[in-house]
Motif scaffolding. Sequence first.
Motif, PDB file in Angstrom:
ATOM      1  N   THR A  40      -2.576 -24.931-119.415  1.00  0.00           N
ATOM      2  CA  THR A  40      -1.267 -25.407-118.977  1.00  0.00           C
ATOM      3  C   THR A  40      -0.204 -24.348-119.244  1.00  0.00           C
ATOM      4  O   THR A  40      -0.348 -23.498-120.125  1.00  0.00           O
TER       5      THR A  40
ATOM      6  N   CYS B  90     -11.305 -30.271-121.681  1.00  0.00           N
ATOM      7  CA  CYS B  90     -10.079 -30.535-120.930  1.00  0.00           C
ATOM      8  C   CYS B  90     -10.390 -31.177-119.586  1.00  0.00           C
ATOM      9  O   CYS B  90     -11.268 -30.713-118.870  1.00  0.00           O
TER      10      CYS B  90
ATOM     11  N   CYS C 121      -5.572 -26.035-122.452  1.00  0.00           N
ATOM     12  CA  CYS C 121      -6.266 -26.310-121.183  1.00  0.00           C
ATOM     13  C   CYS C 121      -5.722 -25.485-120.016  1.00  0.00           C
ATOM     14  O   CYS C 121      -5.815 -25.884-118.865  1.00  0.00           O
TER      15      CYS C 121
ATOM     16  N   ASP D 252      -0.898 -34.709-125.559  1.00  0.00           N
ATOM     17  CA  ASP D 252      -1.214 -33.340-125.165  1.00  0.00           C
ATOM     18  C   ASP D 252      -2.292 -33.388-124.086  1.00  0.00           C
ATOM     19  O   ASP D 252      -3.102 -34.324-124.038  1.00  0.00           O
ATOM     20  N   CYS D 253      -2.359 -32.368-123.255  1.00  0.00           N
ATOM     21  CA  CYS D 253      -3.299 -32.370-122.128  1.00  0.00           C
ATOM     22  C   CYS D 253      -4.763 -32.207-122.539  1.00  0.00           C
ATOM     23  O   CYS D 253      -5.648 -32.349-121.703  1.00  0.00           O
TER      24      CYS D 253
ATOM     25  N   GLN E 156       3.271 -23.614-120.643  1.00  0.00           N
ATOM     26  CA  GLN E 156       4.253 -24.218-121.544  1.00  0.00           C
ATOM     27  C   GLN E 156       5.694 -23.877-121.154  1.00  0.00           C
ATOM     28  O   GLN E 156       6.636 -24.373-121.781  1.00  0.00           O
TER      29      GLN E 156
ATOM     30  N   TYR F 262       1.795 -32.721-116.540  1.00  0.00           N
ATOM     31  CA  TYR F 262       0.627 -32.668-115.664  1.00  0.00           C
ATOM     32  C   TYR F 262       0.081 -34.081-115.498  1.00  0.00           C
ATOM     33  O   TYR F 262       0.357 -34.963-116.310  1.00  0.00           O
TER      34      TYR F 262
ATOM     35  N   GLY G 201       1.879 -30.377-121.326  1.00  0.00           N
ATOM     36  CA  GLY G 201       1.152 -29.140-121.564  1.00  0.00           C
ATOM     37  C   GLY G 201       1.920 -28.194-122.457  1.00  0.00           C
ATOM     38  O   GLY G 201       3.105 -27.945-122.237  1.00  0.00           O
TER      39      GLY G 201
END
Length: 146
Positions: free
Chosen positions: A50, A9, A48, A30-31, A52, A64, A44
Amino acid sequence: PTLAGTAACPPLAALTNESLCPDQVGLLMDCNDPELQVGDFCEGSGECGTDQDMDNCYQLFDVYVVLLTPLPSTPPTLAQTAFCPVLAKLRDDDPLCPENPSNLLPCDDPSHTIGDLCDGDGECGTDPDANNCDIYDIYVVRAFAP
């Protein structure tokens, strides 16, 4: 919040200014996507680290921005050590164009934070003839590169 990166990530920062949310937010990667680059936005969903449930864009999406990519294997040159954030040029006559852009700092000013607007006059790869906000060349700070 800012999230430190891992092998899978990149380092991320939550977007804090909803006016900077991308138009196509539903199409964001997606991150944890390995194709992400510095300055890219990502959505996110718990990966990683993040959140949600942050809902920082359109009260639905968790957006992000990628802060850094892995450091280069060779030391930076003098030109690379100058302060130059990752910038995005505003569209012509964008609603974010400030009423008095003459008060904006140059894009290479080290006091900038993510989401700041700056006036580009050739520094940091800006186009001194963009004239996207009347006669001014206005950019938004998206991230900070290594």
